[in-house]
Design a protein around this motif. Structure first.
Motif, PDB file in Angstrom:
ATOM      1  N   TYR A 225      -5.203  -4.077  -1.194  1.00  0.00           N
ATOM      2  CA  TYR A 225      -4.439  -3.598  -2.355  1.00  0.00           C
ATOM      3  C   TYR A 225      -4.380  -4.610  -3.486  1.00  0.00           C
ATOM      4  CZ  TYR A 225      -2.976  -0.171   1.090  1.00  0.00           C
ATOM      5  OH  TYR A 225      -2.986   0.787   2.050  1.00  0.00           O
TER       6      TYR A 225
ATOM      7  N   PHE B  31       2.565  -2.241  -8.287  1.00  0.00           N
ATOM      8  CA  PHE B  31       1.177  -2.250  -8.761  1.00  0.00           C
ATOM      9  C   PHE B  31       1.147  -2.543 -10.264  1.00  0.00           C
ATOM     10  CE2 PHE B  31      -2.518  -0.151 -10.674  1.00  0.00           C
ATOM     11  CZ  PHE B  31      -3.541  -0.773  -9.980  1.00  0.00           C
TER      12      PHE B  31
ATOM     13  N   GLY C 128      -7.041  -4.473  -6.003  1.00  0.00           N
ATOM     14  CA  GLY C 128      -6.916  -3.316  -6.890  1.00  0.00           C
ATOM     15  C   GLY C 128      -6.275  -3.699  -8.212  1.00  0.00           C
TER      16      GLY C 128
ATOM     17  N   GLY D 247       0.818  -1.207   0.000  1.00  0.00           N
ATOM     18  CA  GLY D 247       0.000   0.000   0.000  1.00  0.00           C
ATOM     19  C   GLY D 247       0.851   1.255   0.000  1.00  0.00           C
TER      20      GLY D 247
ATOM     21  N   THR E 298      -8.942   1.462  -2.192  1.00  0.00           N
ATOM     22  CA  THR E 298      -8.898   0.567  -3.356  1.00  0.00           C
ATOM     23  C   THR E 298     -10.243   0.531  -4.082  1.00  0.00           C
ATOM     24  OG1 THR E 298      -7.262  -0.816  -2.231  1.00  0.00           O
ATOM     25  CG2 THR E 298      -8.354  -1.790  -4.118  1.00  0.00           C
TER      26      THR E 298
END
Length: 368
Positions: free
Chosen positions: A103, A78, A106, A61, A131
């Motif tokens: 996360y 990510f 996401g 995160g 998210t």
């Protein structure tokens, strides 16, 4: 149906996902499920034990200080996870991809939305997590558990489903008896439980209150949390504990125990509230002040406003304040009865079915 599901970090994101999977498997024996979690989350321990196929992504995160090396790494991980998730999606070819928060969901849900796969997210809390706020722009449908969350999402996508965990609890045919813990089967019993980690301030108030609880007509089951059991027992060394009080580190069959509880004292996490409203249990809620956007207080207030719960803030919590609230409710069965009925009205005993229907709607939207 082929479902890819992702939710990670804490039980609050994982248990609703597992409840949805269990409902899908009950309705559709041929269903295939792939759960995508994070390397570091609790899901890595929990999901494989349930016999569900599990894959993991490395993700983290954001931290408050925006322009930091850590946050650049977060963005890099990510984007990398989105690429990995796309490969997983190509291989598995899901009919629908569901995110329950954390996360990791996401990256997975974003990847699916970008590939034109039907997508659904589920928000457990009254205050929407970062998210899900981000994903709500891309997904087909959003399931919510508290009507307070509705205004925080694009209106056309929102469906009130409740929390799938509620259905798992509501469907339990409990054979549990308090005699299994060495208590009386028919005596009204209070369950005090500060969550799986235990709540320090609640534990301290309970330790101080036990001498008084000893002489009550009702029973008290005090669950300390596994990590805090030793220290609580150390503090209780010189305190006699009567036969009507039991101190335990953890209860692993909570869905069986809950229907037998006369009053519950505990946190206001989304999963707990889904469970206690599904079973219609009066509660004294002590929201954790250590959560994002103080969402547990907002969760709790939705029950307090419906006269289904009493609120006790952590700041005001003490042995005398706890005792007086517990006594008030345990000595007035009629008040408990009213609270139980109000809690039950808020419960959603078919929440998993509702969320599955939302998944089917999302799939249908892509076929039209």
């Amino acid at each position: 149906m082929k479902m890819m599901i992702s939710g990670g970090g804490t039980g609050g994101h994982i248990y609703p996902a597992l409840a949805l999977v269990a409902d899908l498997q009950r309705q559709d024996a041929g269903a295939q499920v792939l759960y995508v979690g994070s390397k570091r989350g609790l899901e890595k321990q929990i999901v494989p034990q349930k016999g569900i196929a599990f894959r993991e992504l490395k993700i983290q995160g954001f931290k408050r200080k925006l322009f930091s090396l850590y946050n650049f790494e977060t963005v890099y991980l990510f984007l990398q996870s989105v690429r990995t998730a796309k490969r997983m999606i190509k291989t598995f070819q899901p009919d629908v991809v569901v995110g329950t928060g954390g996360y990791v969901s996401g990256a997975v849900v974003y990847a699916a939305a970008k590939m034109g796969i039907p997508t659904v997210i589920h928000e457990q809390n009254s205050v929407v997590g970062w998210t899900n706020k981000f994903l709500s722009r891309y997904v087909d449908k959003v399931g919510i558990s508290f009507s307070e969350a509705r205004a925080q999402f694009p209106a056309a996508k929102v469906v009130f489903t409740g929390n799938p965990r509620a259905q798992q609890v509501a469907e339990v045919d409990s054979q549990f008896s308090w005699t299994e813990l060495g208590l009386q089967a028919e005596t009204p019993t209070v369950l005090v439980f500060g969550g799986s980690q235990g709540a320090l301030k609640l534990n301290q108030a309970m330790v101080a209150a036990i001498p008084k609880f000893n002489d009550r007509d009702y029973q008290v089951v005090f669950v300390t949390g596994e990590r805090r059991y030793e220290e609580v027992m150390e503090q209780l060394k010189k305190v006699p504990i009567n036969a009507n009080v039991k101190v335990l580190p953890y209860i692993n069959n909570m869905p069986e125990v809950l229907p037998k509880v006369a009053l519950i004292v505990g946190r206001a996490g989304a999963t707990s509230l889904a469970e206690i409203t599904a079973d219609g249990i009066p509660s004294i809620l002590i929201p954790s002040p250590y959560v994002t956007a103080d969402h547990q207080t907002k969760n709790a207030m939705s029950l307090v406003k419906q006269h289904a719960a009493l609120l006790e803030t952590e700041a005001d919590l003490s042995a005398p304040s706890l005792l007086s609230k517990v006594d008030q409710l345990m000595n007035h069965p009629d008040q408990r009865q009213t609270m139980a009925q109000n809690a039950k009205k808020m419960g959603v005993p078919d929440a998993a079915d509702r969320l599955l229907d939302v998944c089917r709607t999302a799939i249908q939207m892509h076929h039209e």
